[in-house]
Design a protein around this motif. Structure first.
Motif, mmCIF file in Angstrom:
data_model
loop_
_atom_site.group_PDB
_atom_site.id
_atom_site.type_symbol
_atom_site.label_atom_id
_atom_site.label_comp_id
_atom_site.label_asym_id
_atom_site.label_seq_id
_atom_site.Cartn_x
_atom_site.Cartn_y
_atom_site.Cartn_z
ATOM 1 N N ARG A 23 0.783 -1.235 0.000
ATOM 2 C CA ARG A 23 0.000 0.000 0.000
ATOM 3 C C ARG A 23 0.817 1.289 0.000
ATOM 4 N NH1 ARG A 23 -5.638 -0.770 1.086
ATOM 5 N NH2 ARG A 23 -6.044 -2.915 1.649
ATOM 6 N N LEU A 24 1.747 1.451 0.925
ATOM 7 C CA LEU A 24 2.460 2.719 1.068
ATOM 8 C C LEU A 24 3.187 3.088 -0.227
ATOM 9 C CD1 LEU A 24 3.946 2.352 4.666
ATOM 10 C CD2 LEU A 24 1.743 3.307 3.974
ATOM 11 N N GLY A 25 2.722 4.165 -0.871
ATOM 12 C CA GLY A 25 3.333 4.627 -2.107
ATOM 13 C C GLY A 25 3.000 3.803 -3.338
ATOM 14 N N LYS A 26 2.074 2.868 -3.228
ATOM 15 C CA LYS A 26 1.731 1.975 -4.342
ATOM 16 C C LYS A 26 0.386 2.349 -4.961
ATOM 17 C CE LYS A 26 5.112 -1.058 -3.429
ATOM 18 N NZ LYS A 26 6.012 -0.384 -2.541
ATOM 19 N N GLU A 27 0.155 1.849 -6.167
ATOM 20 C CA GLU A 27 -1.121 2.060 -6.843
ATOM 21 C C GLU A 27 -1.971 0.796 -6.703
ATOM 22 O OE1 GLU A 27 -2.852 2.623 -11.299
ATOM 23 O OE2 GLU A 27 -1.061 3.771 -10.807
ATOM 24 N N ILE A 28 -3.224 0.995 -6.270
ATOM 25 C CA ILE A 28 -4.164 -0.112 -6.130
ATOM 26 C C ILE A 28 -5.479 0.316 -6.763
ATOM 27 C CG2 ILE A 28 -5.429 -1.579 -4.513
ATOM 28 C CD1 ILE A 28 -3.189 -1.058 -2.494
ATOM 29 N N ASP A 29 -5.960 -0.459 -7.718
ATOM 30 C CA ASP A 29 -7.231 -0.171 -8.394
ATOM 31 C C ASP A 29 -7.309 1.277 -8.890
ATOM 32 O OD1 ASP A 29 -8.064 -2.761 -7.837
ATOM 33 O OD2 ASP A 29 -8.950 -2.176 -5.909
ATOM 34 N N GLY A 30 -6.214 1.753 -9.447
ATOM 35 C CA GLY A 30 -6.197 3.099 -10.012
ATOM 36 C C GLY A 30 -5.990 4.201 -8.997
ATOM 37 N N GLU A 31 -5.962 3.866 -7.724
ATOM 38 C CA GLU A 31 -5.727 4.851 -6.662
ATOM 39 C C GLU A 31 -4.281 4.712 -6.188
ATOM 40 O OE1 GLU A 31 -7.983 7.106 -5.308
ATOM 41 O OE2 GLU A 31 -9.324 6.470 -6.917
ATOM 42 N N THR A 32 -3.569 5.822 -6.115
ATOM 43 C CA THR A 32 -2.193 5.786 -5.651
ATOM 44 C C THR A 32 -2.141 6.216 -4.200
ATOM 45 O OG1 THR A 32 -1.375 6.288 -7.861
ATOM 46 C CG2 THR A 32 0.150 6.648 -6.043
ATOM 47 N N TYR A 33 -1.602 5.352 -3.354
ATOM 48 C CA TYR A 33 -1.395 5.698 -1.958
ATOM 49 C C TYR A 33 -0.209 6.654 -1.880
ATOM 50 C CZ TYR A 33 -4.620 2.303 0.037
ATOM 51 O OH TYR A 33 -5.751 1.623 0.407
ATOM 52 N N LEU A 34 -0.292 7.618 -1.003
ATOM 53 C CA LEU A 34 0.793 8.572 -0.840
ATOM 54 C C LEU A 34 2.039 7.870 -0.329
ATOM 55 C CD1 LEU A 34 -1.208 11.402 0.951
ATOM 56 C CD2 LEU A 34 -0.444 11.375 -1.432
ATOM 57 N N LYS A 35 3.199 8.381 -0.739
ATOM 58 C CA LYS A 35 4.449 7.849 -0.214
ATOM 59 C C LYS A 35 4.509 8.250 1.253
ATOM 60 C CE LYS A 35 9.306 7.327 -1.050
ATOM 61 N NZ LYS A 35 9.307 6.101 -0.286
ATOM 62 N N ALA A 36 4.640 7.266 2.099
ATOM 63 C CA ALA A 36 4.622 7.508 3.537
ATOM 64 C C ALA A 36 5.941 7.067 4.160
ATOM 65 C CB ALA A 36 3.469 6.743 4.175
ATOM 66 N N ASP A 37 6.285 7.694 5.259
ATOM 67 C CA ASP A 37 7.460 7.303 6.020
ATOM 68 C C ASP A 37 7.135 5.962 6.703
ATOM 69 O OD1 ASP A 37 9.259 6.862 8.146
ATOM 70 O OD2 ASP A 37 9.590 9.015 8.419
ATOM 71 N N PRO A 38 7.735 4.871 6.238
ATOM 72 C CA PRO A 38 7.367 3.552 6.770
ATOM 73 C C PRO A 38 7.712 3.390 8.255
ATOM 74 C CG PRO A 38 9.261 3.354 5.316
ATOM 75 C CD PRO A 38 8.780 4.769 5.209
ATOM 76 N N HIS A 39 8.760 4.052 8.710
ATOM 77 C CA HIS A 39 9.141 3.945 10.123
ATOM 78 C C HIS A 39 8.120 4.661 11.008
ATOM 79 C CE1 HIS A 39 12.856 2.126 8.856
ATOM 80 N NE2 HIS A 39 13.101 3.165 8.070
ATOM 81 N N TRP A 40 7.656 5.817 10.542
ATOM 82 C CA TRP A 40 6.649 6.580 11.288
ATOM 83 C C TRP A 40 5.345 5.773 11.352
ATOM 84 C CZ3 TRP A 40 8.342 10.892 13.636
ATOM 85 C CH2 TRP A 40 7.404 11.717 14.245
ATOM 86 N N PHE A 41 4.956 5.210 10.206
ATOM 87 C CA PHE A 41 3.763 4.373 10.126
ATOM 88 C C PHE A 41 3.845 3.222 11.130
ATOM 89 C CE2 PHE A 41 2.184 0.335 8.390
ATOM 90 C CZ PHE A 41 0.819 0.583 8.379
ATOM 91 N N ARG A 42 4.939 2.493 11.075
ATOM 92 C CA ARG A 42 5.127 1.325 11.937
ATOM 93 C C ARG A 42 5.139 1.737 13.410
ATOM 94 N NH1 ARG A 42 7.368 -4.052 12.059
ATOM 95 N NH2 ARG A 42 7.182 -4.181 9.802
ATOM 96 N N ALA A 43 5.783 2.846 13.732
ATOM 97 C CA ALA A 43 5.861 3.313 15.124
ATOM 98 C C ALA A 43 4.473 3.638 15.667
ATOM 99 C CB ALA A 43 6.775 4.537 15.225
ATOM 100 N N ILE A 44 3.644 4.294 14.866
ATOM 101 C CA ILE A 44 2.295 4.637 15.317
ATOM 102 C C ILE A 44 1.459 3.376 15.521
ATOM 103 C CG2 ILE A 44 0.117 5.785 14.717
ATOM 104 C CD1 ILE A 44 1.847 7.840 13.139
ATOM 105 N N VAL A 45 1.415 2.518 14.512
ATOM 106 C CA VAL A 45 0.556 1.332 14.592
ATOM 107 C C VAL A 45 0.997 0.419 15.729
ATOM 108 C CG1 VAL A 45 -0.316 -0.705 13.377
ATOM 109 C CG2 VAL A 45 -0.095 1.468 12.164
ATOM 110 N N THR A 46 2.276 0.106 15.804
ATOM 111 C CA THR A 46 2.740 -0.797 16.863
ATOM 112 C C THR A 46 2.603 -0.143 18.234
ATOM 113 O OG1 THR A 46 5.045 -0.129 16.581
ATOM 114 C CG2 THR A 46 4.327 -2.093 15.387
ATOM 115 N N GLY A 47 2.835 1.164 18.305
ATOM 116 C CA GLY A 47 2.709 1.872 19.576
ATOM 117 C C GLY A 47 1.281 1.900 20.081
ATOM 118 N N VAL A 48 0.331 2.143 19.184
ATOM 119 C CA VAL A 48 -1.084 2.150 19.589
ATOM 120 C C VAL A 48 -1.488 0.770 20.083
ATOM 121 C CG1 VAL A 48 -3.467 2.339 18.754
ATOM 122 C CG2 VAL A 48 -1.801 4.109 18.159
ATOM 123 N N VAL A 49 -1.092 -0.270 19.361
ATOM 124 C CA VAL A 49 -1.444 -1.629 19.784
ATOM 125 C C VAL A 49 -0.808 -1.933 21.147
ATOM 126 C CG1 VAL A 49 -1.155 -4.089 19.248
ATOM 127 C CG2 VAL A 49 -1.847 -2.478 17.455
#
Length: 155
Positions: free
Chosen positions: A42-68
């Protein structure tokens, strides 16, 4: 110092983290599975014609794992900051994901200004909702920031 590119990638990471947390809440997707799905497909990829924004993968992972990891501490903070008569379970799943991610950053990322965190998550709420939800996000995050950081929000 963050550049606009870094800031934009962090904003995209916040949005993706909210989406991942929502997916985990609704579909019961496991943490490892949702991290792999977003980071690989997903991060920075195109899916079904929609392009996901390029995201900082470390920031993403830190938020998701931290919330859990910290959800048992975050949820009571949120519950204590929403309007009387409301419970966290009554809130929309997307709204819960936004609040959990925002509160996680307020508590854990003291290096990020409160105003930046509040503004980013209010903007995410505006993207998902047309009603009063953005005001709720602002009020809850502001209350928690005042308690946790002892400072008023400048957003």
């Amino acid at each position: 110092m963050t550049t606009d590119k870094t800031a934009n990638q962090r904003g995209a990471a916040r949005l993706a983290a909210v989406q991942a947390l929502y997916q985990m809440d609704i579909a019961g997707t496991a943490l490892a599975d949702v991290l792999a799905e977003y980071e690989v497909y997903r991060l920075g990829k195109e899916i079904d014609g929609e392009t996901y924004l390029k995201a900082d993968p470390h920031w993403f992972r830190a938020i998701v794992t931290g919330v859990v990891r910290d959800q048992k501490a975050l949820d009571p903070m949120i519950a204590g900051s929403i309007s009387e008569g409301w419970t966290l379970s009554r809130l929309d799943s997307t709204l819960r994901a936004i609040l959990r991610a925002g509160v996680f950053e307020i508590v854990e990322r003291k290096d990020v200004p409160t105003a930046v965190i509040v503004t980013e998550y209010v903007e995410i709420a505006v993207a998902f909702f047309e009603g009063e939800e953005a005001k709720l996000v602002h009020a809850v995050l502001d209350r928690i920031a005042r308690r946790e950081r002892g400072q008023p929000n400048e957003a």
